[in-house]
Every structure is written in C-alpha cells, then in structure tokens.
Design an enzyme around this catalytic site. Structure first.
Site, mmCIF file in Angstrom:
data_model
loop_
_atom_site.group_PDB
_atom_site.id
_atom_site.type_symbol
_atom_site.label_atom_id
_atom_site.label_comp_id
_atom_site.label_asym_id
_atom_site.label_seq_id
_atom_site.Cartn_x
_atom_site.Cartn_y
_atom_site.Cartn_z
ATOM 1 N N GLY A 1 74.875 45.216 51.935
ATOM 2 C CA GLY A 1 74.833 45.857 50.628
ATOM 3 C C GLY A 1 73.530 45.635 49.883
ATOM 4 N N GLU B 1 73.802 40.011 43.179
ATOM 5 C CA GLU B 1 72.463 39.601 43.629
ATOM 6 C C GLU B 1 71.728 38.880 42.499
ATOM 7 O OE1 GLU B 1 72.320 39.755 46.689
ATOM 8 O OE2 GLU B 1 73.854 41.286 46.996
HETATM 9 N N1 TRP Z 1 72.917 37.438 50.923
HETATM 10 C C1 TRP Z 1 73.332 38.818 50.927
HETATM 11 C C2 TRP Z 1 74.410 38.912 49.866
HETATM 12 O O1 TRP Z 1 74.167 39.036 48.748
HETATM 13 C C3 TRP Z 1 73.868 39.254 52.246
HETATM 14 C C4 TRP Z 1 72.927 39.936 53.167
HETATM 15 C C5 TRP Z 1 72.124 40.958 52.882
HETATM 16 C C6 TRP Z 1 72.761 39.717 54.541
HETATM 17 N N2 TRP Z 1 71.491 41.381 54.002
HETATM 18 C C7 TRP Z 1 71.852 40.640 55.028
HETATM 19 C C8 TRP Z 1 73.319 38.831 55.427
HETATM 20 C C9 TRP Z 1 71.489 40.697 56.347
HETATM 21 C C10 TRP Z 1 72.947 38.867 56.754
HETATM 22 C C11 TRP Z 1 72.031 39.806 57.220
HETATM 23 O O2 TRP Z 1 75.531 38.743 50.051
HETATM 24 ZN ZN ZN Z 2 75.687 37.189 48.262
#
Ligand code: TRP
Ligand code: ZN
Length: 888
Positions: A285, A322
């Site tokens: 997302g 985010e």
């Molecule tokens: N940390 C992201 C979130 O807000 C998740 C995420 C985005 C992610 N792109 C990714 C995890 C690619 C693994 C690979 O939840």
């Molecule tokens: Zn997250």
C-alpha cells in the site's frame, strides 16, 4: 492462457533463487547477534540512468562495542555489479573481497574504525521485483523495506544499524526535473550534458530500510503545517502530471493525522519538509521512508468520479498509518525483523484509533473486526500460522501478514484496555523517552507499558509468542432461589505448526448483563480471564440474565456457547453496537451452517423465520444509522462461514448464501425499494461519514433487491449506472449488472471500459468486478481477461485486481470441482515468480488452504502446489509458502 512479458526473464539472473538441492536457510530469532560493525554516516551518490545507474557509497564504520571482538565486515548485496572498493582511501584488491553465495561481500582484517567507499552499477529498468531501485511510469523509485537497500549498494542491511544519510542524486534535467530523498534539501546545481543534482541531508539516524529516492517528471500539490511548538513544515504530494487535482483528500488526511498525533500522543513532526510521492507500480500500500513516504497511487489519488467511498477511507487510513510510523517505526525502530509487529501492530492500532476518532467509531470497529476475521483467523488456523512475534522465517516478506498487522493491533488495543487509556499514554511517553533513536524489541514496548502502569504484563506477553485464535467458551448457571448467576468462562488455544500445546492467555472480556426485558443490569464492566477456566458469580440477580460478552470486541477470540435464542436476543437488545452486530452475524452463520446440511441432504431450503426477523429489525432501524445498517444487513461472507466448518463445502455455502439473499430480497422487496428510492443522492456529493453511510445502505438495498427480483434489480441498476455522478454508485450498479447474464452486462462492462480505459485505478475495478462475478462461466472469463491487452503481470495492482479478486474474493469459483481454478492460480504463480517474487509468494496463499477442503479438492490443490515446487529456480519466498503449505 498466455501471459505476456515485456522482456524475457532470465531465471538464473533473477534474485533470491533457491537452489533446490539445498533448501533456503531458515532465520531464527534466537540466533540474533548484534552487528559486528556500526555505520555512523552514509554518503550516497546516485547517478541515474535507466539501465546503468551508478551508486557510490562512503560509509563511516566502527566496531560495535556491544559485539565481541572481530575484524570481519559483512555487507549485504544483491544484483549489484561491483566497480570498485576502497578502505580508508586505498583500493581493495579483489583478493581482499570475498563474494558470498547470496550476493553479499565479506572483508577480512578491517580496522576498528574506517571509511569504506564502494561503487556499483545497477539496472533499474530490469528490476521487475519492485524492490531496490526500479522504474515506474518512466520515473525512478525505491522500495527498501525489508531488504531492498542491498539491491542499491553494499551495506549491513539490517534494522539495528542506524546511520545518518547524505544523499546526492544526479539525473537528466529533462526527464527528471524532480529529485527527492529523505530529510531536508541541502543544495542543488547544474551539470554538463543537461544533467543536474540535488542533495538531501537527513539529520535523524535511520535504518537502511527507510532510505528512499524518487526522481522524475512530477508535479506537487503543496500545503503547509505548523506544529504545536511552531515548526513550519512544507508539505508536498508528488504525482504524475495531470493527477495533481486528485491529491486533496490525501493532503487533508495528512494534516488531520499530524494534528491528531500531537493531540493524542504529544508527537510532532521533526523535519522541515514532508514529502509523499505516488507510483502506479508498488508491491504494497505505501512505505513510511523518513520524510519521503512512497505510496501506491491507489492510496493517494481520489476524485468523486473515479474513487469509491472505500477508496477515500483507505486513503485516510494509509496516509495516517505511514505518517504515524514517523515515531512508531522510524524514531523508534525494530531490532530485527522478528519484531516487525513492534512497529506495524502499534501503527495499525494508531491508524484505527485515528479513523475511529474521525468518523463513527462503532462502524469503523465493525469493519476492522470483519477484516480481522476474514484474513487473520484463517491464517491463524492454516499452515502459515505464526505468532505475532514469529520465531523463524525463510523470507521476511512472507511475514507482512494479517497476524503481524491486524492481530498485532488487537494486542495493543487489549493492553490499552487492560491498563486504561491514561496509563497507556504514559507508557507510550516512556517507550519513546527510553528508546528514541534505538532499534528495540517487543519486550521493550511491553516493559514500558508495564512500568508506566505498575501492572505485571508478563502473562500478557504470551499473546505475542503463541499462534492460534483462542476459543472463549461460556457456560452459565442460574439459581433462582439464591438469586445467583454464575458465568463460567474457559479458554482453549488450538495447536498450530510447531506449537502443539499452549498456555492460557489473559483475555479481557468487556461485558454486561441484560434482564429478560432487555434492560441493562447494573455492574457492567471488564472481566479478566487469566486461567484456563474461571467462574464469575453475580449475587442478587432477580431473573436469569443474558450475558453480553466481548463488547467492542475486547479480545481477538472466537466466542462460543451462546444459544441461538440468546444471540437473537442480543442482536435485538444489546446496548453495545458491536455485540448487536456480531450476534446477528453469529445467528445467521449458525442458520447458514444448518442450511448447508439441508442442502447437502438435498432437502429444500426455506428462509428461517429468525433470519427474516433479524432483517426486519435491521430494516426498521436502518435510517437511524445508515452506516451501521449497511454493515449489518449483508449476510456473513462465504469465507466466514467456511471458517466455521471443519471441512468446507464451497458449493453448498454459495448456494445457501445465494438462496438466503434471494429469499430476503423477495420477502422485503418493498422495504429495499423504499430505501433505494429514499436514499437517492440529493444535493452535492459529499464524502463525510453520513453521506458515505447513506450510499452504502442504498447500495446494499439494491444488491438485495436484485437478488429478489432480477428484472427490477437490473432496471434500477441500469438507471443508477447511467445517472451516477460518483464511482461508489456507478460501481455498485455495475456489480449488480455484472452478475446478470443479459445484454445489459456486456453493454455496461463495455461502456465502463471505454469510459475509464485511461485510468488505471478504475480499470482495476473493471477487472475485479468481473473476477468476483457470481456466474458459472467466471473462470473462463477470468482466463480470457488474463490475455486482455490491459492485463499486465508486472503491475501488482492489476494482478491483485484480477487474480487476487478471483482466488480470494470468489471462493465458489476458485474451488470449482473441476480444479480449473487451482490450475489457473498455479500457472499465474509460476509466471509471476519469474517477474516479481514477492507478489508470487503472496498470491499463492489460497492454494495452501487445502486442509479445509474435501479430499478430492485437497488432492488437486496439493498437486498444484507440487507442480509449483518442482519448478527449478523457484524463489525462496514462494518456496517457503508452498513447502509450508504442503506441511513440509
Ligand atoms: N512498512 C510498510 C507499511 O506501512 C509496508 C511495506 C511497504 C512493505 N512496502 C513494502 C513491506 C514492501 C514489505 C515489502 O506497512
Ligand atoms: Zn506499516
């Protein structure tokens, strides 16, 4: 079926291929060791070129005092072409560099503190993994979580190595007028041959997974925000030219989230700029990179004509999520990836709490519980079941799961309920005061809550360690002579892979008691079930009451033991909206399970009067709270019913649900028609909670109406389709028409395609609606759509729209007795695994749920899993899902 690739993929050269002679290694939490070397600062220089980008890195390294002695530096790397390496300014000869089998580098005999300079070449054009530096719509974009930074430069790519970054980006001014990275801008200039550069300095130490670059021909919607302490923040949302008018809702959501975090947690933003950039090709997302969040366009762009109400709500949630990571994830980050829920569970809790505060809290809660049960409960009962804090993994990308995210959020919510909102706030303050700029563990978070609340939470920690959804059983006894009511609560946690036996967990049970006339008895509150079994005795109870349990869904458990009669009573009378909603759900599930038995015995189906009575009551109150009614009226999903059966029967469940919808639609045709008329849009389009609720209820009514009277449904759907001024109403009409079989179906689909073919996010809806249509021919239609010129295996949104929607949103078609649905999915997985391994490993999940199916289906599903597993060079992520799915 033909699946087109724009460029032939070379299996050998693609990433993370497991050598099938040796299975890929398992990483274990207990093996954690602190890094041997720390990185204090990183100077990066990226010279962007489509197929040959040069990355120079200068790292200031020193031995980690917390690690033992050692003079070997380990650097991760993947798909990098090493050009040069120098230590303290002296070129390292090839014999000093050991190339690890996984693409990394090992350098022996390094001093206690030194500078390492490397230069590598990478190929963004060839990067279809969408991890590392890749191209989307002609622009350059990075995605580094979890392990993508190693695809940009050699680095100790683990979250407990936190460094300060200075990033200089250089590119052609024509193609890339905008060059963004983390932190604050710090200089720019011209270069020969039409190129230019921009430098960014991020003053906050961060793990490599939060690094980001976005470069290209972008335009911004700009705004400003003044923090509570007076810092001026320049906000910008960067999108492709022509989309800048579709960013307003995202910007409003961002400002609301910034204010909410100040008011609720005293947390302010900490840089001079906050940038968001949106791209069409994204595996998930969105991503919380420091000062430069990168988003899937799905969670930024919205216009009334192109985005549904659900899209608007998704944008508000994801933008907030985010943003909230800036403190829960970025300033305080994870020691290792087993702690993923430290940031994700906590941040999902925070975004849910925010959304509850922005709209109708009760309705938001229902939707989130529905999602938890639809995705997390099956995961917790299947072959990939894992604790919120897992003990091992093969591919970390496989652990960005509903368990880590949604169940993780439920654990935070439970803790807050147990210690109270004020102690929870003190616990958050303490957590951040103790651990700012550190990489920490879930134990550290629980310890902060425990210390702030002065409560022993050691038993609560079991929730993080044990997989499986606890079953909460209720038994009752009433003694009229003694006027004593005894509630007996017991718990059992089913075995899960690697965890045959479980210990009891503390379960907070928010409760009340209802008198026979429906009045609430005094004494409602919170029970805490800490043992396997406990009696709770109520004295002076004049008549046998009905227990209302798990109000607000106070714990992520399955509640059993209430009778159909009690469920019906609670659905009608309870004061708690969650219990009212859920009791109606449980009542109808019980009746649907009974009707599944009738169907299998080939007995005729009849509309149960209790189910009709629930619908009548819901309809009677519908206009008082349209959003709540819209969440309540639809029947429990086919998957939710299947989740309650030891062996599912997708055909029977589908037949029963369809029958009930048709019977209710016919029985209450006049009421549904009345709602559809009464709720017709009057006045200008709005996206507030009240307007969203009215549209949702109106469209739920249309859906029932079409089930009860196909001709009348089609007539209304066509009119709504033609007149709709917003995507919510147009899509709801199209959904009704797409289930039908007459010429209206083809005509509507063709017109929708013609009108929206230039809008990728709307075209996704066109694919998804066809993939989820309840039609006997849907599989052939989905296969044909996989050959449609607009289908693209390289675009994750499109893959989710067609293949995901079919395999996860159309269970009776996916589980068709021919096995064709399984074969289709396996073929897509195999094709996708050569393009985007993260997506392949995600989309394979429905095939692994074979234990819940009958013997014939189970055998066909396993055969497809075996077919995937036999593919040489399968990625380690798909390998892990498939081999665990087979029970290996
Ligand atoms: N940390 C992201 C979130 O807000 C998740 C995420 C985005 C992610 N792109 C990714 C995890 C690619 C693994 C690979 O939840
Ligand atoms: Zn997250």
């Amino acid at each position: 079926m033909v699946l087109f690739f724009k460029k032939e993929q070379n299996l050998e050269s693609s990433t993370k291929r497991a050598l099938m002679t040796t299975p890929p290694p398992t990483i274990r939490r207990e093996d954690y060791r602190p890094p041997a070397f720390l990185v204090d600062s990183v100077e990066l220089h990226l010279s962007l070129h489509p197929a040959a980008t040069r990355v120079r890195a200068r790292l200031a390294l020193r031995r980690n005092p917390a690690a033992g002695p050692g003079d070997t530096l380990e650097l991760d790397g993947e798909e990098l072409r090493l050009i040069s390496a120098a230590l303290d300014g002296v070129a390292l000869p090839p014999e000093r560099l050991a190339h690890r089998g996984d693409g990394g580098l090992r350098i022996h005999g390094v001093p206690a503190a030194f500078t390492l300079e490397t230069e590598v070449e990478i190929d963004p054009d060839a990067n279809s993994e969408l991890s590392g530096l890749y191209r989307s719509g002609g622009n350059y974009v990075t995605q580094c979580e979890a392990e993508g930074f190693r695809r940009i430069t050699y680095f100790p790519d683990r979250p407990d190595v936190m460094a300060r970054y200075t990033t200089t980006i250089e590119a052609g001014r024509e193609d890339c007028p905008v060059l963004l990275s983390n932190g604050n801008p710090d200089g720019a200039g011209e270069l020969p041959e039409g190129r230019h550069w921009v430098r960014w300095v991020d003053p906050h130490p961060k793990p490599s997974y939060l690094f980001a670059v976005m470069a290209g021909d972008l335009v911004a919607l700009r705004d400003r925000f003044t923090t509570a302490s007076g810092r001026e923040v320049a906000l910008a949302i960067w999108v492709r030219r022509g989309d800048e008018d579709a960013c307003g809702h995202a910007m409003d959501s961002l400002k609301r989230a910034m204010r909410w975090d100040e008011e609720t947690y005293g947390l302010e933003y900490d840089l001079d700029v906050f940038n968001i950039a949106a791209v069409s090709d994204f595996n998930m997302g969105a991503m919380e990179n420091k000062g430069l969040n990168i988003f899937n366009t799905k969670y930024i762009l919205a216009r009334p004509e192109t985005a549904t109400d659900a899209d608007y709500e998704g944008i508000e949630t994801v933008v907030a999520h985010e943003y909230f990571h800036n403190w829960t994830g970025n300033r305080v980050t994870c020691r290792d990836w087993f702690q993923l829920s430290l940031k994700e569970g906590l941040t999902v809790f925070r975004d849910q709490h925010f959304s509850e505060d922005m709209g109708s809290a009760a309705v938001k809660r229902l939707a989130n519980v529905r999602r938890l049960r639809a995705a997390q409960f099956p995961e917790d009962a299947g072959p990939m079941a894992h604790p919120v804090r897992p003990d091992s993994y093969v591919e970390i990308n496989n652990f960005y799961t509903p368990t880590v995210y949604q169940k993780g959020a439920e654990l935070v919510r439970m803790m807050r309920r147990l210690i109270g909102a004020e102690a929870f706030r003190r616990g958050m303050d303490l957590y951040i005061a103790r651990h700012d700029n550190q990489a920490v563990t879930i134990e550290d978070f629980v310890a902060a809550m425990q210390d702030a609340a002065g409560r022993d939470l050691s038993r609560f920690a079991r929730w993080y360690a044990q997989a499986g959804t606890p079953e909460l059983r209720v038994e009752e006894a009433y003694d009229p002579a003694a006027r004593r009511y005894t509630l007996t609560l017991s718990q059992a946690i089913p075995p899960t892979p690697g965890q045959p036996e479980k210990l009891p967990v503390p379960i907070p049970v928010a409760f009340g008691l209802l008198a026979p006339d429906g009045a609430e008895l005094p004494g409602a509150g919170l029970l805490l079930l800490e043992e396997a079994r406990q009696d709770i005795v109520f004295e002076n109870v004049p008549a046998k009451p009905t227990p209302s349990l798990l109000r607000g869904y106070s714990a992520p458990v399955r509640l059993t033991g209430l009778s159909l009669e009690q469920l019906g009573f609670l659905a009608a009378h309870d004061t708690d909206p969650f219990v009212r909603w859920d009791s109606a759900q449980q009542y109808r599930v019980a009746e649907m399970l009974r009707l599944v038995g009738e169907f299998r015995a080939r007995r005729p189906l009849a509309l149960p009067e209790g189910v009709a009575a629930i619908a009548a009551a819901q309809l009677g109150h519908a206009l008082e709270d349209p959003a709540f009614a819209a969440e309540s009226l639809p029947l429990p999903s086919e998957d939710f019913v299947a989740d309650q059966m030891a062996t599912a029967d997708p055909e029977a469940i589908h037949a029963v649900r369809r029958f009930l919808r048709q019977a209710l639609g016919a029985r209450f045709a006049a009421r549904f028609a009345g709602l559809h008329d009464a709720l017709a849009e009057a006045g200008p389009y709005r996206i507030d909670g009240a307007a969203i609720g009215r549209r949702a209820l109106r469209n739920a009514a249309l859906h029932y109406l079409a089930a009860g009277d196909a001709a009348e449904g089609e007539r209304r759907a066509r009119a709504q389709f033609d007149a709709a001024g917003n995507m919510t109403d147009q899509l709801a009409a199209l959904r009704v028409l797409a289930h039908g079989s007459g010429p209206a179906r083809q005509e509507a689909l063709a017109r929708f395609h013609a009108r929206w073919k230039a809008e990728p996010l709307v075209l996704d809806k066109w694919f998804a609606i066809q993939a989820m249509a309840e039609r006997d021919t849907v599989l052939a239609e989905v296969q044909a759509l996989a050959d449609h010129p607009d289908f693209d295996l390289r675009n994750p949104n499109r893959v989710r729209a067609l293949v995901g929607a079919f395999a996860m949103g159309n269970p009776s078609a996916f589980h068709h007795a021919s096995g064709e649905g399984y074969r289709f999915l396996a073929s897509v997985v195999l094709a996708l695994d050569a393009v985007n391994t993260q997506m392949a490993a995600r989309i394979v999940s429905p095939l692994t749920d074979w234990k819940r199916q009958d013997a014939a289906r189970g055998a066909m599903m396993r055969a497809e899993l075996e077919r995937i597993l036999a593919r040489p060079g399968l990625s380690k992520g798909t390998y892990e899902k498939v081999s665990k799915g087979l029970g290996h």
